[in-house]
Scaffold this motif. Structure first.
Motif, mmCIF file in Angstrom:
data_model
loop_
_atom_site.group_PDB
_atom_site.id
_atom_site.type_symbol
_atom_site.label_atom_id
_atom_site.label_comp_id
_atom_site.label_asym_id
_atom_site.label_seq_id
_atom_site.Cartn_x
_atom_site.Cartn_y
_atom_site.Cartn_z
ATOM 1 N N LEU A 146 -29.587 -19.052 -24.724
ATOM 2 C CA LEU A 146 -30.908 -18.097 -24.291
ATOM 3 C C LEU A 146 -30.407 -17.348 -23.123
ATOM 4 O O LEU A 146 -30.568 -16.096 -23.091
ATOM 5 C CB LEU A 146 -31.983 -19.001 -23.741
ATOM 6 N N PHE A 147 -29.602 -17.913 -22.236
ATOM 7 C CA PHE A 147 -29.156 -16.983 -21.110
ATOM 8 C C PHE A 147 -28.108 -16.085 -21.650
ATOM 9 O O PHE A 147 -28.100 -14.812 -21.216
ATOM 10 C CB PHE A 147 -28.242 -17.984 -20.167
ATOM 11 N N GLY A 148 -27.380 -16.463 -22.453
ATOM 12 C CA GLY A 148 -26.366 -15.368 -23.189
ATOM 13 C C GLY A 148 -26.838 -14.271 -24.029
ATOM 14 O O GLY A 148 -26.456 -13.305 -24.115
ATOM 15 N N VAL A 149 -27.881 -14.808 -24.954
ATOM 16 C CA VAL A 149 -28.678 -13.762 -25.525
ATOM 17 C C VAL A 149 -29.350 -12.762 -24.621
ATOM 18 O O VAL A 149 -29.350 -11.334 -24.864
ATOM 19 C CB VAL A 149 -29.562 -14.431 -26.622
ATOM 20 N N GLY A 150 -30.010 -13.361 -23.706
ATOM 21 C CA GLY A 150 -30.460 -12.116 -22.690
ATOM 22 C C GLY A 150 -29.524 -11.465 -21.876
ATOM 23 O O GLY A 150 -29.877 -10.087 -21.839
ATOM 24 N N TRP A 151 -28.474 -11.980 -21.598
ATOM 25 C CA TRP A 151 -27.220 -11.322 -20.932
ATOM 26 C C TRP A 151 -26.806 -10.224 -21.853
ATOM 27 O O TRP A 151 -26.588 -9.132 -21.392
ATOM 28 C CB TRP A 151 -26.328 -12.378 -20.638
ATOM 29 N N CYS A 163 -27.794 -10.541 -15.712
ATOM 30 C CA CYS A 163 -28.236 -11.914 -15.667
ATOM 31 C C CYS A 163 -29.047 -12.057 -14.199
ATOM 32 O O CYS A 163 -28.948 -10.888 -13.606
ATOM 33 C CB CYS A 163 -26.838 -12.749 -15.610
ATOM 34 N N PRO A 164 -29.319 -13.270 -13.797
ATOM 35 C CA PRO A 164 -30.031 -13.188 -12.447
ATOM 36 C C PRO A 164 -29.551 -12.391 -11.051
ATOM 37 O O PRO A 164 -30.249 -11.680 -10.644
ATOM 38 C CB PRO A 164 -30.230 -14.787 -12.165
ATOM 39 N N GLY A 165 -28.260 -12.562 -10.879
ATOM 40 C CA GLY A 165 -27.806 -11.973 -9.733
ATOM 41 C C GLY A 165 -27.617 -10.514 -9.932
ATOM 42 O O GLY A 165 -28.082 -9.838 -8.850
ATOM 43 N N PRO A 166 -27.146 -9.893 -10.754
ATOM 44 C CA PRO A 166 -27.402 -8.444 -10.853
ATOM 45 C C PRO A 166 -28.655 -7.904 -11.057
ATOM 46 O O PRO A 166 -28.809 -6.797 -10.638
ATOM 47 C CB PRO A 166 -26.314 -8.364 -12.172
ATOM 48 N N ILE A 218 -37.100 -4.153 -13.151
ATOM 49 C CA ILE A 218 -38.431 -4.902 -13.148
ATOM 50 C C ILE A 218 -38.864 -5.512 -14.389
ATOM 51 O O ILE A 218 -39.100 -6.817 -14.141
ATOM 52 C CB ILE A 218 -39.486 -3.917 -12.598
ATOM 53 N N PRO A 219 -38.627 -5.172 -15.495
ATOM 54 C CA PRO A 219 -39.251 -5.783 -16.681
ATOM 55 C C PRO A 219 -38.312 -7.027 -16.883
ATOM 56 O O PRO A 219 -38.630 -8.058 -17.134
ATOM 57 C CB PRO A 219 -38.880 -5.031 -17.946
ATOM 58 N N PHE A 220 -36.771 -6.880 -16.720
ATOM 59 C CA PHE A 220 -36.108 -8.109 -16.922
ATOM 60 C C PHE A 220 -36.305 -9.257 -15.851
ATOM 61 O O PHE A 220 -36.430 -10.413 -15.942
ATOM 62 C CB PHE A 220 -34.663 -7.916 -16.718
ATOM 63 N N VAL A 221 -36.608 -8.873 -14.318
ATOM 64 C CA VAL A 221 -37.030 -9.751 -13.344
ATOM 65 C C VAL A 221 -38.279 -10.449 -13.635
ATOM 66 O O VAL A 221 -38.283 -11.637 -13.508
ATOM 67 C CB VAL A 221 -36.912 -9.018 -11.812
#
Length: 138
Positions: A93-98, A104-107, A120-123
């Motif tokens: 899921l992380f990879g697909v979202g990335w 990813c969360p930091g950026p 904002i939508p991603f966060v």
């Protein structure tokens, strides 16, 4: 009251965010370029990752010699559980979202300051995912 731990955490977060911004890793197009192996491949992210290995290796060697962190009473290291379905699904899921968002969360948090309308939508989706994981993970 602001603790030394909170101040140190803030300074580390600011340093990490500044590194992401200066290296261009907060730019989703750069990340997507790295993931586009058969198109307009951009290897910059690989160089940033390789460059992070040296200071991290030094930090782990220093940590091994320390009884406790500088501003805490004990180290809070995650367990090294075996690979299971939950880990694999979460990584996928992380990879697909990335790959879709280029974030990813930091950026994404850095982009709240650099490009808030697109971040904002991603966060918000990331926060919802974290909430659902805590709710359903019990």
């Amino acid at each position: 009251m602001v603790t030394r731990s909170a101040v140190l955490g803030l300074l580390c977060g600011l340093l990490f965010g500044a590194g992401l911004a200066l290296s261009g890793m907060a730019d989703p197009a750069r990340v997507r370029g790295f993931l586009d192996l058969f198109g307009a491949f951009d290897p910059t992210l690989a160089f940033v990752m390789i460059g992070a290995l040296v200071p991290m290796a030094i930090a782990w060697r220093i940590r091994r010699r320390m009884d406790k962190p500088l501003v805490e009473t004990a180290f809070d290291l995650p367990p090294t559980d075996p690979i299971d379905a939950r880990l694999v699904i979460g990584a996928a899921l992380f990879g697909v979202g990335w790959g879709i968002a280029g974030l990813c969360p930091g950026p994404a948090l850095v982009d709240l300051a650099l490009a808030p309308l697109s971040a904002i939508p991603f966060v918000l989706a990331m926060a919802l995912g974290m909430f659902l994981q805590r709710l359903l993970g019990r």
